[in-house]
Design an enzyme around this catalytic site. Sequence first.
Site, PDB file in Angstrom:
ATOM      1  N   ASP A  67       4.020   8.545  -3.271  1.00 35.20           N
ATOM      2  CA  ASP A  67       2.717   8.451  -3.934  1.00 35.20           C
ATOM      3  C   ASP A  67       1.561   8.454  -2.960  1.00 35.20           C
ATOM      4  O   ASP A  67       1.735   8.319  -1.754  1.00 35.20           O
ATOM      5  CB  ASP A  67       2.672   7.197  -4.835  1.00 35.20           C
ATOM      6  CG  ASP A  67       3.385   6.009  -4.205  1.00 35.20           C
ATOM      7  OD1 ASP A  67       3.451   5.955  -2.968  1.00 35.20           O
ATOM      8  OD2 ASP A  67       3.880   5.155  -4.951  1.00 35.20           O
ATOM      9  N   ASN A 136       5.552  -6.167 -10.995  1.00 30.91           N
ATOM     10  CA  ASN A 136       5.675  -5.856 -12.430  1.00 30.91           C
ATOM     11  C   ASN A 136       6.809  -4.865 -12.715  1.00 30.91           C
ATOM     12  O   ASN A 136       6.912  -4.338 -13.816  1.00 30.91           O
ATOM     13  CB  ASN A 136       4.346  -5.312 -12.981  1.00 30.91           C
ATOM     14  CG  ASN A 136       3.942  -3.991 -12.324  1.00 30.91           C
ATOM     15  OD1 ASN A 136       4.673  -3.451 -11.495  1.00 30.91           O
ATOM     16  ND2 ASN A 136       2.785  -3.481 -12.689  1.00 30.91           N
ATOM     17  N   HIS A 138       7.293  -1.883 -11.192  1.00 29.67           N
ATOM     18  CA  HIS A 138       7.030  -0.441 -10.997  1.00 29.67           C
ATOM     19  C   HIS A 138       7.831   0.115  -9.820  1.00 29.67           C
ATOM     20  O   HIS A 138       8.153  -0.601  -8.875  1.00 29.67           O
ATOM     21  CB  HIS A 138       5.530  -0.139 -10.865  1.00 29.67           C
ATOM     22  CG  HIS A 138       4.874  -0.565  -9.580  1.00 29.67           C
ATOM     23  ND1 HIS A 138       3.603  -1.110  -9.535  1.00 29.67           N
ATOM     24  CD2 HIS A 138       5.270  -0.517  -8.289  1.00 29.67           C
ATOM     25  CE1 HIS A 138       3.264  -1.362  -8.296  1.00 29.67           C
ATOM     26  NE2 HIS A 138       4.267  -1.022  -7.503  1.00 29.67           N
ATOM     27  N   GLU A 143       3.941   2.561 -13.695  1.00 29.42           N
ATOM     28  CA  GLU A 143       3.686   1.221 -14.200  1.00 29.42           C
ATOM     29  C   GLU A 143       4.440   0.979 -15.517  1.00 29.42           C
ATOM     30  O   GLU A 143       4.871   1.944 -16.171  1.00 29.42           O
ATOM     31  CB  GLU A 143       2.177   1.046 -14.431  1.00 29.42           C
ATOM     32  CG  GLU A 143       1.320   1.212 -13.177  1.00 29.42           C
ATOM     33  CD  GLU A 143       1.357   0.019 -12.221  1.00 29.42           C
ATOM     34  OE1 GLU A 143       2.408  -0.647 -12.120  1.00 29.42           O
ATOM     35  OE2 GLU A 143       0.336  -0.237 -11.574  1.00 29.42           O
TER      36      GLU A 143
HETATM   37  C1  F6R Z   1       4.635   2.572  -2.329  1.00 27.18           C
HETATM   38  C2  F6R Z   1       5.165   2.451  -3.692  1.00 27.18           C
HETATM   39  C3  F6R Z   1       5.111   1.167  -4.415  1.00 27.18           C
HETATM   40  C4  F6R Z   1       5.506  -0.029  -3.533  1.00 27.18           C
HETATM   41  C5  F6R Z   1       5.445  -1.331  -4.317  1.00 27.18           C
HETATM   42  C6  F6R Z   1       5.773  -2.521  -3.438  1.00 27.18           C
HETATM   43  O1  F6R Z   1       4.776   3.892  -1.829  1.00 27.18           O
HETATM   44  O2  F6R Z   1       5.609   3.417  -4.240  1.00 27.18           O
HETATM   45  O3  F6R Z   1       5.970   1.214  -5.528  1.00 27.18           O
HETATM   46  O4  F6R Z   1       6.806   0.184  -3.045  1.00 27.18           O
HETATM   47  O5  F6R Z   1       4.171  -1.478  -4.858  1.00 27.18           O
HETATM   48  O6  F6R Z   1       4.791  -2.673  -2.456  1.00 27.18           O
HETATM   49  P1  F6R Z   1       4.978  -3.714  -1.276  1.00 27.18           P
HETATM   50  O7  F6R Z   1       6.114  -3.243  -0.442  1.00 27.18           O
HETATM   51  O8  F6R Z   1       3.668  -3.644  -0.507  1.00 27.18           O
HETATM   52  O9  F6R Z   1       5.233  -5.034  -1.900  1.00 27.18           O
END
Ligand code: F6R
Length: 260
Positions: A67, A136, A138, A143
């Site tokens: 992403d 959450n 995702h 989401e």
């Molecule tokens: C990032 C991504 C997100 C993160 C998730 C956890 O490329 O796709 O799904 O993996 O938000 O983020 P952290 O590791 O910062 O807790």
Amino acid sequence: MEILIRDSLEAGAQVAASVVSKIIKSEDKPVLGLATGGTPLRMYHELIRMKQSGELSFQNCTTFNLDEYAGLSREDERSYYFYMMSNLFDLVDIDKNNVHLPDGNAKDLREACRKYEQQIKAAGGIDLQVLGIGANGHIGFNEPTGSFASRTWVKILSEQTMQDNSMYFDKLEEVPRHVVTMGIATIMESRHCLLLANGAKKADAIRKMIEGPISASCPASILQMHPRVTVVLDEEAAYLLTFKDHYKWVEKNKLEWQRY
Ligand code: F6R
């Protein structure tokens, strides 16, 4: 799902890096799907160490990131392009022509999303997709309640995710609301998923992902339907799991060829 629980962040990062390095060594032209955020940083450090010690080369690798924020330039330190360059790509021997991230700055975002899907297909699909998980549930930036059939597309971040990611920005209002993310169906097509999670903040999402019903309320729960998922957790992220002891028992009793 293969659930690996480790008692330190370093031990988790080492297992995760060894899963990645195994794929890199076993494929002629490995295709990796990569994630950003805080969670994979230790694993990237370990992969850089492996490269520096001569154990591993990224020369033949192609990568696709999950992403990117819409509207941030590649030079912006908060963009995922900048993150990937400074935390991995500039520090290993990867050919930058083989590095792909969604283009959050494209004039025509929808066309850029379609092109990204085509590029993944043209590369032969993703051998190993690295994933983190949101509090959450995702994965990527898919989401809760988004479609399990989704493809790379422009999505709107939830207020919770904006809050969680605001630590990388001066103010909450600066967090982009729009992102380009691989869809759930894109992620599900990768041949192997490696999901990493640390800390008690992720424990509820991890419980729902592994032991809850499959539901778009927890997008990561769809991974129960994927034939090959490795989950690497620390004790805190695993603490709500009902079958935690069973996962440890299974890992202890695997046949040699069944191990990650
Ligand atoms: C990032 C991504 C997100 C993160 C998730 C956890 O490329 O796709 O799904 O993996 O938000 O983020 P952290 O590791 O910062 O807790």
